[in-house]
Design a protein around this motif. Structure first.
Motif, mmCIF file in Angstrom:
data_model
loop_
_atom_site.group_PDB
_atom_site.id
_atom_site.type_symbol
_atom_site.label_atom_id
_atom_site.label_comp_id
_atom_site.label_asym_id
_atom_site.label_seq_id
_atom_site.Cartn_x
_atom_site.Cartn_y
_atom_site.Cartn_z
ATOM 1 N N CYS A 92 -33.552 -49.660 -51.733
ATOM 2 C CA CYS A 92 -33.148 -50.976 -51.234
ATOM 3 C C CYS A 92 -34.283 -51.980 -51.317
ATOM 4 C CB CYS A 92 -32.601 -50.866 -49.812
ATOM 5 S SG CYS A 92 -33.873 -50.704 -48.537
ATOM 6 N N GLY A 93 -35.524 -51.505 -51.264
ATOM 7 C CA GLY A 93 -36.661 -52.419 -51.360
ATOM 8 C C GLY A 93 -36.981 -53.136 -50.057
ATOM 9 N N ARG A 94 -36.241 -52.859 -48.990
ATOM 10 C CA ARG A 94 -36.416 -53.636 -47.754
ATOM 11 C C ARG A 94 -36.587 -52.784 -46.494
ATOM 12 N NH1 ARG A 94 -32.481 -56.222 -50.605
ATOM 13 N NH2 ARG A 94 -30.848 -55.086 -49.525
ATOM 14 N N CYS A 95 -36.332 -51.470 -46.574
ATOM 15 C CA CYS A 95 -36.360 -50.668 -45.344
ATOM 16 C C CYS A 95 -37.784 -50.185 -45.034
ATOM 17 C CB CYS A 95 -35.415 -49.477 -45.472
ATOM 18 S SG CYS A 95 -36.049 -48.200 -46.574
ATOM 19 N N CYS A 98 -39.238 -48.029 -47.865
ATOM 20 C CA CYS A 98 -39.635 -48.874 -48.997
ATOM 21 C C CYS A 98 -40.905 -49.643 -48.663
ATOM 22 C CB CYS A 98 -38.524 -49.867 -49.331
ATOM 23 S SG CYS A 98 -37.100 -49.114 -50.129
ATOM 24 N N ARG A 107 -34.475 -45.406 -46.755
ATOM 25 C CA ARG A 107 -33.374 -44.902 -45.912
ATOM 26 C C ARG A 107 -32.028 -45.035 -46.601
ATOM 27 N NH1 ARG A 107 -34.002 -47.700 -40.242
ATOM 28 N NH2 ARG A 107 -32.027 -46.627 -39.963
HETATM 29 ZN ZN ZN Z 1 -35.366 -48.882 -48.741
#
Ligand code: ZN
Length: 341
Positions: A92-95, A98, A107
């Motif tokens: 996702c690049g955002r959790c 990441c 996640r």
């Molecule tokens: Zn992520």
């Protein structure tokens, strides 16, 4: 287009070829005309229905190599006509995972061909950011076995166990694609490689790939053999993917301060642990899975240099997808199986 799908979970008999409309790439996506797709144990797990949510019917295949034949909005036209291999990891690049720069800790981590439709088809649509040009010396078939097997082996050995030149490494189950990849990459890293396989033919082939000592598990107690062949010290690193059947022997084969890295459990996932071994020998047990982006790129660079050649068991037409699953499941393959549409 033709796609090898299953409409229900089960044995290889649930696989069949369906005729589907050609998929169109959306924004940020590219369509790959598949030339070769590697088959992995992961595909067997997904087909059996454990333990992943997959919408049915499902097209498997996480290892995709081919030629880009169309791109969606926001993707450069320069990709069209390129020979590409796909990094199947979706993050996702955002959790929080990441955020630590460790994409496999995401996640919301997903894998193309497992959580989404994959490459066992004439065409596959994938995010364009997952495309990599295939290095010149590699064929489509060779490139198609890299992402899962060689990517996983790279992360386990280099990213997680941090194997260094001069260390000793024991590879279990050395006939499967990922174990062979680990063996080759360990030898390439300058490690002294020990390996366990089964049968005289596999012993011969594993030795040719650079293992110094190869044990036939049908003929000898390999754990004791390792102990004796290392002057009763044990090895620095064990690479495990066999699981229950070998776990105890793997721990015994480790030297004091040794590391065991595991990324699979093909014989079962309930393994015992003698805690005295763990603390007295001050061992480390390390889990690992698919490569992070940087690891994938490093692996591709080394494989693209031609220093290590991927080992392919056989290339089969997509029509024989069920036979390919049966062969992988039976343990008869040496190296990776590839399907071509
Ligand atoms: Zn992520």
């Amino acid at each position: 287009m033709r796609a090898a799908r299953f409409h229900e979970h089960g044995g290889p008999e649930v696989l069949r070829l369906d005729e589907l409309p050609q998929p169109d790439p959306g924004p940020g996506e590219a369509r790959v005309a598949v030339r070769a797709a590697g088959l992995n144990h992961l595909d067997l797990w997904v087909r059996r229905g454990l333990p992943i949510d997959t919408t049915l019917p499902h097209t498997g295949g996480s290892d995709i190599a081919g030629v880009v034949d169309a791109v969606g909005a926001e993707v450069s036209d320069e990709w069209v006509g390129e020979r590409v291999v796909v990094n199947p990891s979706l993050w996702c690049g955002r959790c929080a995972g990441c955020g630590r720069g460790e994409h496999p800790l995401c996640r919301k981590y997903r894998i193309i061909g497992e959580h989404t439709d994959g490459g066992f088809a004439e065409y596959a649509v994938v995010p364009a950011e997952k495309l990599y040009r295939i290095p010149e010396p590699l064929s489509f078939e060779e490139a198609s076995v890299l992402p899962v097997s060689y990517g996983t082996a790279w992360r386990a050995l280099i990213g997680r166990a941090a194997v260094r030149a001069g260390e000793s490494v024991l590879v279990l189950g050395a006939s499967g694609g990922t174990a062979i990849a680990a063996l080759q990459l360990a030898a390439h890293a300058g490690a002294e490689v020990f390996a366990v396989t089964s049968g005289p033919e596999n012993v011969r082939r594993v030795r040719e790939l650079g293992a110094r000592r190869v044990y036939d598990r049908l003929e000898e107690d390999w754990s004791r053999g390792v102990y004796e062949d290392t002057a009763r010290e044990g090895v620095d690193v064990v690479v495990e993917n066999v699981g229950e059947a070998t776990w105890e022997g793997s721990l015994r084969a480790l030297a004091r301060g040794g590391r065991l890295v595991t990324y699979g459990a093909t014989t079962g996932h309930r393994a015992g642990l003698d805690l005295r071994l763990l603390f007295w020998k001050q061992l480390r047990i390390i889990g690992s899975t698919m490569a992070a982006r940087r690891e994938f790129e490093e692996m591709l660079r080394v494989m693209g240099s031609g220093a290590v050649r991927p080992v392919i068991d056989r290339v089969l037409p997509l029509e024989e997808v069920a036979a390919a699953h049966e062969r992988l499941e039976s343990g008869a393959a040496f190296g990776s199986i590839v399907l071509t549409p």
